[in-house]
Design an enzyme around this catalytic site. Structure first.
Site, PDB file in Angstrom:
ATOM      1  N   LYS A 186      -1.609  11.822   8.729  1.00  0.00           N
ATOM      2  CA  LYS A 186      -2.392  12.851   8.041  1.00  0.00           C
ATOM      3  C   LYS A 186      -3.252  13.642   9.038  1.00  0.00           C
ATOM      4  O   LYS A 186      -2.703  14.265   9.926  1.00  0.00           O
ATOM      5  CB  LYS A 186      -3.210  12.194   6.926  1.00  0.00           C
ATOM      6  CG  LYS A 186      -2.385  11.239   6.027  1.00  0.00           C
ATOM      7  CD  LYS A 186      -1.292  11.989   5.301  1.00  0.00           C
ATOM      8  CE  LYS A 186      -0.442  11.189   4.353  1.00  0.00           C
ATOM      9  NZ  LYS A 186       0.087   9.910   4.802  1.00  0.00           N
TER      10      LYS A 186
ATOM     11  N   ASP B  75     -10.112   2.375   4.285  1.00  0.00           N
ATOM     12  CA  ASP B  75      -9.099   3.373   4.648  1.00  0.00           C
ATOM     13  C   ASP B  75      -9.821   4.711   4.793  1.00  0.00           C
ATOM     14  O   ASP B  75     -10.336   5.265   3.823  1.00  0.00           O
ATOM     15  CB  ASP B  75      -8.023   3.417   3.553  1.00  0.00           C
ATOM     16  CG  ASP B  75      -6.867   4.336   3.916  1.00  0.00           C
ATOM     17  OD1 ASP B  75      -7.100   5.330   4.626  1.00  0.00           O
ATOM     18  OD2 ASP B  75      -5.744   4.081   3.456  1.00  0.00           O
TER      19      ASP B  75
ATOM     20  N   ARG C  51       7.530  -3.027  22.945  1.00  0.00           N
ATOM     21  CA  ARG C  51       6.933  -3.384  21.640  1.00  0.00           C
ATOM     22  C   ARG C  51       5.542  -3.978  21.828  1.00  0.00           C
ATOM     23  O   ARG C  51       4.626  -3.709  21.070  1.00  0.00           O
ATOM     24  CB  ARG C  51       7.854  -4.362  20.885  1.00  0.00           C
ATOM     25  CG  ARG C  51       7.196  -4.979  19.675  1.00  0.00           C
ATOM     26  CD  ARG C  51       8.139  -5.695  18.712  1.00  0.00           C
ATOM     27  NE  ARG C  51       9.277  -6.331  19.303  1.00  0.00           N
ATOM     28  CZ  ARG C  51       9.271  -7.498  19.974  1.00  0.00           C
ATOM     29  NH1 ARG C  51       8.155  -8.182  20.117  1.00  0.00           N
ATOM     30  NH2 ARG C  51      10.386  -7.982  20.481  1.00  0.00           N
TER      31      ARG C  51
HETATM   32  O1  P1T Z   1       2.594   7.273   4.838  1.00  0.00           O
HETATM   33  P1  P1T Z   1       1.906   6.276   5.707  1.00  0.00           P
HETATM   34  O2  P1T Z   1       1.619   6.767   7.096  1.00  0.00           O
HETATM   35  O3  P1T Z   1       2.545   4.930   5.688  1.00  0.00           O
HETATM   36  O4  P1T Z   1       0.423   6.081   5.099  1.00  0.00           O
HETATM   37  C1  P1T Z   1       0.178   5.483   3.868  1.00  0.00           C
HETATM   38  C2  P1T Z   1      -1.165   5.944   3.354  1.00  0.00           C
HETATM   39  C3  P1T Z   1      -2.264   5.113   3.529  1.00  0.00           C
HETATM   40  N1  P1T Z   1      -3.499   5.473   3.104  1.00  0.00           N
HETATM   41  C4  P1T Z   1      -3.705   6.656   2.499  1.00  0.00           C
HETATM   42  C5  P1T Z   1      -5.069   7.009   2.024  1.00  0.00           C
HETATM   43  C6  P1T Z   1      -2.634   7.545   2.301  1.00  0.00           C
HETATM   44  O5  P1T Z   1      -2.888   8.714   1.700  1.00  0.00           O
HETATM   45  C7  P1T Z   1      -1.334   7.182   2.743  1.00  0.00           C
HETATM   46  C8  P1T Z   1      -0.151   8.060   2.527  1.00  0.00           C
HETATM   47  N2  P1T Z   1      -0.350   9.056   1.589  1.00  0.00           N
HETATM   48  C9  P1T Z   1       0.571  10.003   1.207  1.00  0.00           C
HETATM   49  C10 P1T Z   1       1.814  10.084   1.719  1.00  0.00           C
HETATM   50  C11 P1T Z   1       0.117  10.932   0.173  1.00  0.00           C
HETATM   51  O6  P1T Z   1       0.749  11.984  -0.065  1.00  0.00           O
HETATM   52  O7  P1T Z   1      -0.921  10.642  -0.439  1.00  0.00           O
END
Ligand code: P1T
Length: 395
Positions: free
Chosen positions: A207, A182, A57
């Site tokens: 993503k 972000d 961890r």
């Molecule tokens: O799903 P996760 O890895 O926890 O990420 C969250 C997140 C954070 N910031 C942005 C700009 C995002 O688009 C997302 C997650 N978004 C999707 C699952 C979506 O379909 O928009």
């Protein structure tokens, strides 16, 4: 193992940083970092962790390679990898803020981020104000004595609004605030917020960085030594870390980030032009179109526009649903940034957790469709849309 080679180009870094072959005695010269599944690391001396590793961890060699590689791509001194984007966001907020602090956030954010602020952090005693950050003066106007951090997405999800990172960074610097950006939608290939004055960059590496819709992850990048101490402490204390296997998948994906982003963007631009002239479409939002309100700003602060676009279909939500359900190549699914094209209805899917009133106020209508354009042959994607448009009869 670091050989201290300085790489210049983005693609060279994406392939090599953190994965230089290890030629020390007994090592095998792997060109890909191994998946270190060991949850603990044996030592010969009580007080000396072997090669600095103690417990999975806290750190492990596969995650370390990923953190080093991603930091280099974002021109950051430090990178930390988490189990998902929201885990990364949570750890940033808990590390750097205290209850009673005020956050200024962009009014257009991923629904899950808004839910995290509104349903979790407000309950813990934080205050959040939402502003339209496309106008930097609104950020300045929202500052209060308790303000500590400004949180933006640019381009934002799902309306692809663009804010001026340099201008907002000037404001946050003057007031001693932290600016977190972000950068999920453009990836470090097209935009490097730290170079523009941001203090923290966050990604959902689920993503574009992962790129193949097969791995969940989140990353945080920054330059400040004090942030590093606090974030690393909280990363270990909270424990929302990425696993060694997911680190490996993300490392594998990011090596082709530049190639994929070019193809995503090329396809997205062709599709945006196709949709712009379509009689059943009333509005197309894509940062690469001259009609985008912040097109000129985007050209100054990024090297590309990405692969996500949103558009409004004429008619009702039933027409939008019929169109979406008629597509054969596009997957009707949440998420974005994978090699396959994905499409969704934010009001019912990714942004369903945002109150209808708030959604409508900022422009997330019932007929707004968001598309993550993949790397397929664009003519197949356009043919698929053509046949789906034929299924809807708009008067
Ligand atoms: O799903 P996760 O890895 O926890 O990420 C969250 C997140 C954070 N910031 C942005 C700009 C995002 O688009 C997302 C997650 N978004 C999707 C699952 C979506 O379909 O928009």
């Amino acid at each position: 193992m670091s050989l201290n080679i300085q790489y210049e180009g983005f693609q060279t870094k994406a392939v090599h940083v953190g994965e230089e072959p290890d030629f020390r005695e007994g090592a095998t010269g792997d060109v890909v970092v191994p998946i270190h599944l060991s949850t603990t690391f044996a030592r010969q001396k009580v007080a000396i962790p072997t090669a600095g590793y103690e417990y999975v961890r806290t750190q492990n060699p596969t995650r370390k390679a990923l953190e080093v590689k991603l930091a280099s791509l974002e021109n950051a001194k430090y990178g930390l990898a988490f189990s998902c984007g929201l885990a990364a966001e949570t750890t940033v907020l808990l590390s750097l803020l205290n209850p009673g602090n005020h956050i200024i956030a962009f009014d257009d954010l991923y629904g899950g981020t808004k839910r995290l602020f509104d349903k979790i952090f407000i309950k813990l005693g934080f205050e959040v104000s939402y502003v339209d950050a496309t106008d930097s003066s609104r950020v300045a106007e929202a500052i209060k004595p308790a303000t500590k951090l400004v949180w933006i997405e640019t381009p934002s999800n799902p309306l692809l609004k663009v804010s001026d990172i340099k201008a907002i960074a000037n404001i946050t610097r003057q007031h001693g605030l932290i600016l977190a950006v972000d950068n999920t939608f453009l990836s470090p290939y097209f935009q490097k917020p730290l170079d523009l004055g941001a203090d923290i960059v966050v990604h959902s590496s689920t993503k574009y960085i992962g790129g193949h819709s097969d791995v969940l992850g989140g990353v945080v990048m920054f330059n400040d030594d004090n942030f590093h101490e606090r974030l690393q402490y909280h990363q270990n204390a909270i424990g929302a870390v990425i696993s060694p296997f997911d680190s490996y998948l993300t490392l594998r994906g990011v090596k082709t980030l530049a190639l994929r982003m070019e193809q995503h963007q090329k396809n997205a631009l062709d599709i945006a032009h196709y949709l712009e002239q379509h009689p059943k479409v009333s509005k197309v939002i894509y940062p690469g179109l001259k009609s985008h309100p912040q097109y000129n700003l985007l050209r100054l602060q990024t090297t590309g526009y990405g692969g996500v676009l949103s558009f409004e279909i004429k008619g009702t939500i039933a027409d939008a649903e019929r169109f979406l359900e008629s597509l054969k190549i596009f997957a009707l699914a949440e998420s974005l940034g994978g090699v396959e094209s994905l499409i969704e209805l934010p009001s019912v899917m990714t942004h369903a957790s945002v109150d209808k009133e708030v959604r409508e106020k900022i422009g997330i209508t019932d007929t707004l469709i968001r598309m993550s354009v993949g790397v397929e042959d664009v003519k197949d994607l356009i043919s698929d849309m053509k046949q789906a448009f034929e299924q809807i009869k708009i008067l």
